[in-house]
Motif scaffolding. Structure first.
Motif, PDB file in Angstrom:
ATOM      1  N   ALA A  57       0.823  -1.133   0.169  1.00  0.00           N
ATOM      2  CA  ALA A  57      -0.129  -0.007  -0.007  1.00  0.00           C
ATOM      3  C   ALA A  57       1.053   1.006   0.479  1.00  0.00           C
ATOM      4  CB  ALA A  57      -1.259   0.447   1.520  1.00  0.00           C
ATOM      5  N   GLY A  58       0.409   1.625  -1.148  1.00  0.00           N
ATOM      6  CA  GLY A  58       1.130   3.653  -1.022  1.00  0.00           C
ATOM      7  C   GLY A  58       0.476   4.632  -1.381  1.00  0.00           C
ATOM      8  N   SER A  59       1.121   5.965  -1.518  1.00  0.00           N
ATOM      9  CA  SER A  59       0.534   6.790  -2.110  1.00  0.00           C
ATOM     10  C   SER A  59       0.416   7.209  -3.245  1.00  0.00           C
ATOM     11  CB  SER A  59       0.821   8.159  -0.698  1.00  0.00           C
ATOM     12  OG  SER A  59       0.970   7.630   0.638  1.00  0.00           O
ATOM     13  N   SER A  60      -0.241   7.974  -3.688  1.00  0.00           N
ATOM     14  CA  SER A  60      -0.223   7.967  -5.289  1.00  0.00           C
ATOM     15  C   SER A  60       1.321   9.196  -5.161  1.00  0.00           C
ATOM     16  CB  SER A  60      -1.176   8.813  -5.684  1.00  0.00           C
ATOM     17  OG  SER A  60      -0.816   9.339  -7.351  1.00  0.00           O
ATOM     18  N   GLY A  61       2.505   8.368  -6.290  1.00  0.00           N
ATOM     19  CA  GLY A  61       3.256   9.888  -6.721  1.00  0.00           C
ATOM     20  C   GLY A  61       4.843   9.238  -4.986  1.00  0.00           C
ATOM     21  N   SER A  62       4.478   8.573  -4.515  1.00  0.00           N
ATOM     22  CA  SER A  62       5.301   8.097  -4.051  1.00  0.00           C
ATOM     23  C   SER A  62       5.916   6.200  -4.089  1.00  0.00           C
ATOM     24  CB  SER A  62       4.818   7.916  -1.914  1.00  0.00           C
ATOM     25  OG  SER A  62       4.215   6.617  -2.092  1.00  0.00           O
ATOM     26  N   THR A  63       6.911   6.250  -3.302  1.00  0.00           N
ATOM     27  CA  THR A  63       7.642   4.454  -3.726  1.00  0.00           C
ATOM     28  C   THR A  63       7.188   3.452  -2.349  1.00  0.00           C
ATOM     29  OG1 THR A  63       8.722   5.148  -5.653  1.00  0.00           O
ATOM     30  CG2 THR A  63       9.639   3.202  -4.358  1.00  0.00           C
ATOM     31  N   THR A  64       6.947   2.759  -2.146  1.00  0.00           N
ATOM     32  CA  THR A  64       6.919   1.555  -1.526  1.00  0.00           C
ATOM     33  C   THR A  64       8.089   0.294  -1.519  1.00  0.00           C
ATOM     34  OG1 THR A  64       4.722   2.222  -0.662  1.00  0.00           O
ATOM     35  CG2 THR A  64       5.082   0.410   0.326  1.00  0.00           C
ATOM     36  N   VAL A  86       6.229  -7.441 -16.066  1.00  0.00           N
ATOM     37  CA  VAL A  86       5.254  -6.694 -17.774  1.00  0.00           C
ATOM     38  C   VAL A  86       6.241  -5.127 -17.298  1.00  0.00           C
ATOM     39  CG1 VAL A  86       3.134  -8.224 -18.245  1.00  0.00           C
ATOM     40  CG2 VAL A  86       3.291  -5.488 -16.508  1.00  0.00           C
ATOM     41  N   GLN A  87       6.237  -4.643 -17.538  1.00  0.00           N
ATOM     42  CA  GLN A  87       6.771  -3.300 -17.769  1.00  0.00           C
ATOM     43  C   GLN A  87       6.052  -2.159 -18.440  1.00  0.00           C
ATOM     44  OE1 GLN A  87      10.090  -3.299 -21.099  1.00  0.00           O
ATOM     45  NE2 GLN A  87      10.984  -1.101 -20.476  1.00  0.00           N
ATOM     46  N   GLY A  88       6.403  -1.561 -17.534  1.00  0.00           N
ATOM     47  CA  GLY A  88       5.293  -0.082 -17.482  1.00  0.00           C
ATOM     48  C   GLY A  88       4.328  -0.171 -16.374  1.00  0.00           C
ATOM     49  N   SER A  89       4.018  -1.112 -15.469  1.00  0.00           N
ATOM     50  CA  SER A  89       3.775  -1.872 -13.976  1.00  0.00           C
ATOM     51  C   SER A  89       3.987  -0.436 -12.975  1.00  0.00           C
ATOM     52  CB  SER A  89       3.312  -3.171 -13.417  1.00  0.00           C
ATOM     53  OG  SER A  89       2.766  -3.291 -13.016  1.00  0.00           O
ATOM     54  N   PRO A  90       2.932  -0.648 -12.369  1.00  0.00           N
ATOM     55  CA  PRO A  90       3.564   0.210 -11.040  1.00  0.00           C
ATOM     56  C   PRO A  90       4.503  -0.566 -10.187  1.00  0.00           C
ATOM     57  CG  PRO A  90       0.573   0.250 -11.316  1.00  0.00           C
ATOM     58  CD  PRO A  90       1.904  -0.272 -12.708  1.00  0.00           C
ATOM     59  N   LEU A  91       3.984  -2.122 -10.268  1.00  0.00           N
ATOM     60  CA  LEU A  91       4.587  -3.174  -9.583  1.00  0.00           C
ATOM     61  C   LEU A  91       6.345  -3.918 -10.171  1.00  0.00           C
ATOM     62  CD1 LEU A  91       1.647  -5.233  -9.093  1.00  0.00           C
ATOM     63  CD2 LEU A  91       3.270  -4.281  -6.623  1.00  0.00           C
ATOM     64  N   GLN A 113       9.335  -3.506  -5.477  1.00  0.00           N
ATOM     65  CA  GLN A 113       8.607  -1.815  -5.279  1.00  0.00           C
ATOM     66  C   GLN A 113       7.239  -1.683  -5.901  1.00  0.00           C
ATOM     67  OE1 GLN A 113      11.706   1.421  -6.330  1.00  0.00           O
ATOM     68  NE2 GLN A 113      10.510   1.619  -7.990  1.00  0.00           N
ATOM     69  N   PHE A 114       6.132  -0.925  -5.262  1.00  0.00           N
ATOM     70  CA  PHE A 114       5.600  -0.359  -6.113  1.00  0.00           C
ATOM     71  C   PHE A 114       4.581   1.152  -6.066  1.00  0.00           C
ATOM     72  CE2 PHE A 114       0.046   0.534  -4.516  1.00  0.00           C
ATOM     73  CZ  PHE A 114      -0.077   0.603  -5.911  1.00  0.00           C
ATOM     74  N   ALA A 115       5.259   2.001  -7.575  1.00  0.00           N
ATOM     75  CA  ALA A 115       5.454   3.156  -7.170  1.00  0.00           C
ATOM     76  C   ALA A 115       3.857   3.364  -7.861  1.00  0.00           C
ATOM     77  CB  ALA A 115       5.816   3.251  -8.523  1.00  0.00           C
ATOM     78  N   PRO A 116       2.056   3.448  -7.140  1.00  0.00           N
ATOM     79  CA  PRO A 116       1.159   4.058  -8.043  1.00  0.00           C
ATOM     80  C   PRO A 116       1.860   5.449  -8.926  1.00  0.00           C
ATOM     81  CG  PRO A 116       0.908   4.276  -5.663  1.00  0.00           C
ATOM     82  CD  PRO A 116       2.307   3.601  -5.878  1.00  0.00           C
ATOM     83  N   ALA A 117       0.640   5.303  -9.593  1.00  0.00           N
ATOM     84  CA  ALA A 117       0.658   6.716 -10.974  1.00  0.00           C
ATOM     85  C   ALA A 117      -0.736   7.447 -10.238  1.00  0.00           C
ATOM     86  CB  ALA A 117       1.287   6.952 -11.565  1.00  0.00           C
ATOM     87  N   SER A 118      -1.536   5.902 -10.040  1.00  0.00           N
ATOM     88  CA  SER A 118      -2.986   6.856 -10.080  1.00  0.00           C
ATOM     89  C   SER A 118      -3.628   5.877  -8.822  1.00  0.00           C
ATOM     90  CB  SER A 118      -4.086   6.652 -11.195  1.00  0.00           C
ATOM     91  OG  SER A 118      -3.610   5.014 -11.386  1.00  0.00           O
ATOM     92  N   ILE A 139       3.080 -15.670  -6.777  1.00  0.00           N
ATOM     93  CA  ILE A 139       2.684 -15.045  -6.080  1.00  0.00           C
ATOM     94  C   ILE A 139       1.441 -14.342  -6.590  1.00  0.00           C
ATOM     95  CG2 ILE A 139       3.833 -13.627  -4.109  1.00  0.00           C
ATOM     96  CD1 ILE A 139       6.095 -15.053  -4.850  1.00  0.00           C
ATOM     97  N   VAL A 140       0.628 -13.893  -6.202  1.00  0.00           N
ATOM     98  CA  VAL A 140      -0.673 -13.138  -6.055  1.00  0.00           C
ATOM     99  C   VAL A 140      -0.031 -11.853  -5.537  1.00  0.00           C
ATOM    100  CG1 VAL A 140      -2.677 -11.495  -6.749  1.00  0.00           C
ATOM    101  CG2 VAL A 140      -2.007 -14.423  -6.856  1.00  0.00           C
ATOM    102  N   VAL A 141       0.335 -10.902  -6.627  1.00  0.00           N
ATOM    103  CA  VAL A 141       1.217  -8.938  -5.731  1.00  0.00           C
ATOM    104  C   VAL A 141       0.427  -7.892  -5.624  1.00  0.00           C
ATOM    105  CG1 VAL A 141       2.459  -7.853  -5.652  1.00  0.00           C
ATOM    106  CG2 VAL A 141       3.251 -10.315  -6.016  1.00  0.00           C
ATOM    107  N   THR A 142      -0.394  -7.750  -4.759  1.00  0.00           N
ATOM    108  CA  THR A 142      -1.706  -6.370  -4.748  1.00  0.00           C
ATOM    109  C   THR A 142      -0.950  -4.944  -4.770  1.00  0.00           C
ATOM    110  OG1 THR A 142      -2.816  -6.681  -2.797  1.00  0.00           O
ATOM    111  CG2 THR A 142      -4.087  -7.611  -5.058  1.00  0.00           C
ATOM    112  N   GLY A 143      -1.415  -3.935  -5.158  1.00  0.00           N
ATOM    113  CA  GLY A 143      -0.751  -2.934  -4.500  1.00  0.00           C
ATOM    114  C   GLY A 143      -2.145  -1.748  -4.756  1.00  0.00           C
ATOM    115  N   SER A 144      -2.259  -1.647  -3.266  1.00  0.00           N
ATOM    116  CA  SER A 144      -3.562  -1.088  -3.182  1.00  0.00           C
ATOM    117  C   SER A 144      -2.784   1.002  -2.467  1.00  0.00           C
ATOM    118  CB  SER A 144      -5.013  -0.742  -2.935  1.00  0.00           C
ATOM    119  OG  SER A 144      -3.735  -1.364  -1.207  1.00  0.00           O
ATOM    120  N   VAL A 145      -3.628   1.772  -3.336  1.00  0.00           N
ATOM    121  CA  VAL A 145      -3.117   3.610  -2.490  1.00  0.00           C
ATOM    122  C   VAL A 145      -4.281   3.951  -1.924  1.00  0.00           C
ATOM    123  CG1 VAL A 145      -3.346   6.044  -3.158  1.00  0.00           C
ATOM    124  CG2 VAL A 145      -2.459   3.646  -5.062  1.00  0.00           C
ATOM    125  N   ARG A 146      -3.143   4.602  -0.962  1.00  0.00           N
ATOM    126  CA  ARG A 146      -4.469   4.919   1.014  1.00  0.00           C
ATOM    127  C   ARG A 146      -5.215   5.862   0.856  1.00  0.00           C
ATOM    128  NH1 ARG A 146       1.622   5.060   4.202  1.00  0.00           N
ATOM    129  NH2 ARG A 146       2.136   2.976   3.076  1.00  0.00           N
TER     130      ARG A 146
END
Length: 146
Positions: A57-64, A86-91, A113-118, A139-146
């Motif tokens: 979990a991370g904030s939009s524009g940040s890296t976790t 895959v290339q271009g993924s926030p993961l 690393q998770f770097a969400p842009a939205s 491994i199923v990896v999920t990323g969510s924005v707080r």
């Protein structure tokens, strides 16, 4: 006269299971000029232990980042490769692809690393290909924005 000679036998298996072979020995003993000695070896498989799911979990524009530990819980060697997302993924798999060779009980850390842009929630599969035995663990990896 009773003497012995040490013999080194190299065992380089390519498959799991038992390998049997005969070692032929010739000697100067007139009663036993040739002796066949049965030699066998067993190759046991490694076993990958990894989490089924990883959540970041991370904030939009940040890296976790999160480090996950892969472990060989089997009795034999385990080799493999963790494939990148895959290339271009926030993961991102840091340093991916990551190759490893683990003896029984050894571990290999991998960092995601998770770097969400939205604000979108994302889910992706992280594939780990192993041998022996050949197989793929996901491994199923999920990323969510707080």
């Amino acid at each position: 006269l009773d003497t012995s000679v040490p013999v080194t036998i190299a065992f380089t298996p390519e498959t799991i299971g038992t390998a049997n072979q005969t070692l032929s020995i010739s000697s100067g003993d007139p009663r036993h000029p040739y002796v066949n000695v049965k030699v066998s070896g067993t190759v046991q498989a490694g076993k990958l232990s990894a989490p089924a799911r990883v959540a970041l979990a991370g904030s939009s524009g940040s890296t976790t980042t999160k480090t996950v530990t892969l472990r060989n819980s089997g009795k034999g060697m385990l080799s493999g490769t963790v494939q990148p997302f895959v290339q271009g993924s926030p993961l991102t798999l840091i340093g991916g692809p990551v190759s490893f060779a683990l003896a029984p009980g050894q571990t290999q850390p991998i960092t995601i690393q998770f770097a969400p842009a939205s604000r979108d929630k994302i889910s992706a599969n992280l594939a780990i290909e192993t041998t022996p035995p050949p197989g793929t663990t996901t491994i199923v990896v999920t990323g969510s924005v707080r």
